[in-house]
Write a protein that holds these residues in place. Structure first.
Motif, PDB file in Angstrom:
ATOM      1  N   ASP A   1       1.059  -1.288   0.396  1.00 13.27           N
ATOM      2  CA  ASP A   1      -0.263   0.141   0.067  1.00 13.27           C
ATOM      3  C   ASP A   1       0.918   1.399  -0.326  1.00 13.27           C
ATOM      4  N   SER A   2       2.043   1.118  -0.234  1.00 12.21           N
ATOM      5  CA  SER A   2       3.491   2.340  -0.002  1.00 12.21           C
ATOM      6  C   SER A   2       2.868   2.854  -1.064  1.00 12.21           C
ATOM      7  N   LYS A   3       2.428   4.340  -1.116  1.00 13.34           N
ATOM      8  CA  LYS A   3       3.069   5.671  -2.504  1.00 13.34           C
ATOM      9  C   LYS A   3       4.470   5.655  -2.841  1.00 13.34           C
ATOM     10  N   TYR A   4       5.341   4.485  -3.342  1.00 12.43           N
ATOM     11  CA  TYR A   4       6.411   4.181  -3.702  1.00 12.43           C
ATOM     12  C   TYR A   4       6.232   2.867  -4.339  1.00 12.43           C
ATOM     13  N   VAL A   5       5.567   2.294  -4.653  1.00 13.12           N
ATOM     14  CA  VAL A   5       5.169   0.818  -5.479  1.00 13.12           C
ATOM     15  C   VAL A   5       4.703   1.263  -6.874  1.00 13.12           C
ATOM     16  N   GLU A   6       4.055   1.703  -6.962  1.00 11.33           N
ATOM     17  CA  GLU A   6       3.521   1.975  -8.542  1.00 11.33           C
ATOM     18  C   GLU A   6       4.947   2.665  -9.015  1.00 11.33           C
ATOM     19  N   ASP A   7       6.309   3.999  -8.585  1.00 14.44           N
ATOM     20  CA  ASP A   7       7.461   3.660  -8.786  1.00 14.44           C
ATOM     21  C   ASP A   7       8.168   2.579  -8.694  1.00 14.44           C
ATOM     22  N   ALA A   8       8.115   2.242  -8.238  1.00 12.23           N
ATOM     23  CA  ALA A   8       9.302   0.657  -7.769  1.00 12.23           C
ATOM     24  C   ALA A   8       8.831  -0.197  -8.769  1.00 12.23           C
ATOM     25  N   GLU A   9       7.486   0.023  -9.134  1.00 18.05           N
ATOM     26  CA  GLU A   9       6.716  -1.311  -9.856  1.00 18.05           C
ATOM     27  C   GLU A   9       7.962  -1.190 -11.621  1.00 18.05           C
ATOM     28  N   LYS A  10       7.813   0.083 -11.929  1.00 15.73           N
ATOM     29  CA  LYS A  10       8.003   0.460 -13.134  1.00 15.73           C
ATOM     30  C   LYS A  10       9.399   0.700 -13.333  1.00 15.73           C
ATOM     31  N   GLU A  11      10.553   0.636 -12.453  1.00 19.38           N
ATOM     32  CA  GLU A  11      12.028   0.783 -11.853  1.00 19.38           C
ATOM     33  C   GLU A  11      12.482  -0.432 -11.811  1.00 19.38           C
ATOM     34  N   LYS A  12      11.097  -2.011 -11.550  1.00 13.98           N
ATOM     35  CA  LYS A  12      11.763  -3.316 -11.235  1.00 13.98           C
ATOM     36  C   LYS A  12      11.645  -3.619 -13.188  1.00 13.98           C
ATOM     37  N   LYS A  13      10.791  -2.891 -13.575  1.00 15.84           N
ATOM     38  CA  LYS A  13      11.232  -3.160 -15.655  1.00 15.84           C
ATOM     39  C   LYS A  13      11.628  -2.832 -15.753  1.00 15.84           C
ATOM     40  N   ASP A  14      12.402  -1.729 -15.455  1.00 17.39           N
ATOM     41  CA  ASP A  14      13.921  -1.083 -15.706  1.00 17.39           C
ATOM     42  C   ASP A  14      15.270  -1.556 -15.600  1.00 17.39           C
ATOM     43  N   CYS A  15      15.260  -2.481 -14.498  1.00 23.31           N
ATOM     44  CA  CYS A  15      16.371  -3.223 -14.074  1.00 23.31           C
ATOM     45  C   CYS A  15      16.516  -4.507 -14.813  1.00 23.31           C
ATOM     46  N   LEU A  16      14.810  -5.276 -15.569  1.00 25.18           N
ATOM     47  CA  LEU A  16      14.244  -6.468 -15.848  1.00 25.18           C
ATOM     48  C   LEU A  16      14.634  -6.022 -17.783  1.00 25.18           C
ATOM     49  N   LYS A  17      14.766  -4.273 -18.144  1.00 25.08           N
ATOM     50  CA  LYS A  17      14.909  -4.489 -19.350  1.00 25.08           C
ATOM     51  C   LYS A  17      16.473  -4.589 -19.694  1.00 25.08           C
ATOM     52  N   SER A  18      17.285  -3.924 -18.417  1.00 27.23           N
ATOM     53  CA  SER A  18      18.527  -3.581 -18.338  1.00 27.23           C
ATOM     54  C   SER A  18      19.483  -5.210 -18.756  1.00 27.23           C
ATOM     55  N   LEU A  19      18.727  -6.068 -17.631  1.00 24.90           N
ATOM     56  CA  LEU A  19      19.264  -7.562 -17.270  1.00 24.90           C
ATOM     57  C   LEU A  19      19.292  -8.259 -18.749  1.00 24.90           C
ATOM     58  N   ALA A  20      18.039  -7.649 -19.195  1.00 27.54           N
ATOM     59  CA  ALA A  20      17.748  -8.627 -20.945  1.00 27.54           C
ATOM     60  C   ALA A  20      18.562  -7.771 -22.008  1.00 27.54           C
ATOM     61  N   SER A  21      18.827  -7.132 -21.768  1.00 27.32           N
ATOM     62  CA  SER A  21      19.563  -6.738 -22.923  1.00 27.32           C
ATOM     63  C   SER A  21      20.749  -6.936 -22.938  1.00 27.32           C
ATOM     64  N   HIS A  22      21.381  -7.243 -21.592  1.00 25.32           N
ATOM     65  CA  HIS A  22      22.638  -7.547 -21.177  1.00 25.32           C
ATOM     66  C   HIS A  22      22.928  -8.776 -21.395  1.00 25.32           C
ATOM     67  N   GLU A  23      22.089 -10.048 -21.567  1.00 28.63           N
ATOM     68  CA  GLU A  23      21.522 -11.131 -21.943  1.00 28.63           C
ATOM     69  C   GLU A  23      22.045 -11.114 -23.315  1.00 28.63           C
ATOM     70  N   MET A  24      20.935 -10.163 -24.218  1.00 30.07           N
ATOM     71  CA  MET A  24      21.245 -10.218 -25.748  1.00 30.07           C
ATOM     72  C   MET A  24      22.671  -9.399 -25.891  1.00 30.07           C
ATOM     73  N   TYR A  25      22.904  -8.706 -25.625  1.00 31.24           N
ATOM     74  CA  TYR A  25      24.391  -8.107 -26.276  1.00 31.24           C
ATOM     75  C   TYR A  25      25.320  -9.487 -26.433  1.00 31.24           C
ATOM     76  N   VAL A  26      25.528 -10.543 -24.748  1.00 29.76           N
ATOM     77  CA  VAL A  26      26.485 -11.351 -24.444  1.00 29.76           C
ATOM     78  C   VAL A  26      26.190 -12.148 -25.500  1.00 29.76           C
ATOM     79  N   GLY A  27      24.839 -12.461 -25.707  1.00 26.94           N
ATOM     80  CA  GLY A  27      24.426 -13.670 -26.679  1.00 26.94           C
ATOM     81  C   GLY A  27      24.676 -13.395 -28.057  1.00 26.94           C
ATOM     82  N   ARG A  28      24.775 -12.333 -28.800  1.00 27.72           N
ATOM     83  CA  ARG A  28      24.881 -11.445 -29.905  1.00 27.72           C
ATOM     84  C   ARG A  28      26.883 -11.810 -29.693  1.00 27.72           C
TER      85      ARG A  28
END
Length: 220
Positions: free
Chosen positions: A144-171
């Protein structure tokens, strides 16, 4: 004898009280230090503020203003983008004051100490992993924290960063003709980071990696 013991106890209490207060005439009381630190903080003189808040915390550890000092030491480090120091200060604050009214903010700030240092796809992703872990804890513990909405967006950014790294190494592995290693990376993206914008490329390169593996002498 009883009078002597009573006198000794009174003396001990008095010495203990004095040891928790100013040690010489130049040392200020807790409210004075808090005001001096506040002025420095508002003037964005964060190093000076930290120095004063540290004195307040060390000289008056049992004063309620010491909690405010601990909080603002972390904030000052964060303002200066000294994220390692800030993260440690926020972690210590959470450990000492787990029921503080602003504890959800404190946890979110911990995460931001790592999130604000998300790096490019070719660099180490430990900050993304740490930020994601703390943000996940925040959402779970304080839904119920007011920071949850931002946290969800930031979590997605973290996952995108991790996925991008995996793609970079895979290439990189694919170009180096290490097709099994490349395939492992692309499959990780499809399984762990699906829906983040890399699916099409990961599918294509995974298919090409399998084709190359099938052409190798060992496969035949």
């Amino acid at each position: 004898m009883k009078r002597l013991i009573s006198f000794a106890l009174i003396t001990l209490v008095a010495l203990t009280f004095l040891s928790c207060g100013p040690k010489n005439k130049e040392e200020k009381l807790a409210p004075e230090l808090a005001e001096d630190a506040r002025v420095q903080f508002e003037k964005e003189r964060y190093k000076e503020a930290i120095e004063i808040y540290t004195k307040l915390r060390d000289w008056y550890p049992f004063d309620k203003l010491a909690i405010e000092a601990e909080y603002n030491i972390a904030e000052a480090h964060f303002k200066m983008e000294e994220y390692d120091e800030a993260a440690l200060a926020y972690q210590e604050f959470e450990k000492l004051h787990p029921r503080h009214e602003s504890i959800d903010y404190i946890i979110h700030q911990q995460a931001l100490c790592y999130y604000n240092r998300l790096d490019t796809e070719d660099r180490d992703q430990s900050n993304a992993l740490k930020a994601f872990s703390i943000l996940t804890r925040l959402v779970k513990q304080y839904p119920d924290s007011k920071y949850v909405e931002d946290a969800e967006k930031e979590k997605k950014d973290c996952l995108k960063s991790l996925a991008s790294h995996e793609m970079y190494v895979g290439r990189f592995y694919f170009k180096s003709k290490k097709y099994q290693s490349a395939l492992n990376r692309f499959e990780t993206v499809l399984e762990a980071y699906s829906g983040l914008g890399f699916d099409a490329e990961a599918n294509e390169l995974a298919g090409k990696s399998r084709e190359k593996l099938a052409e190798e002498p060992e496969a035949k």
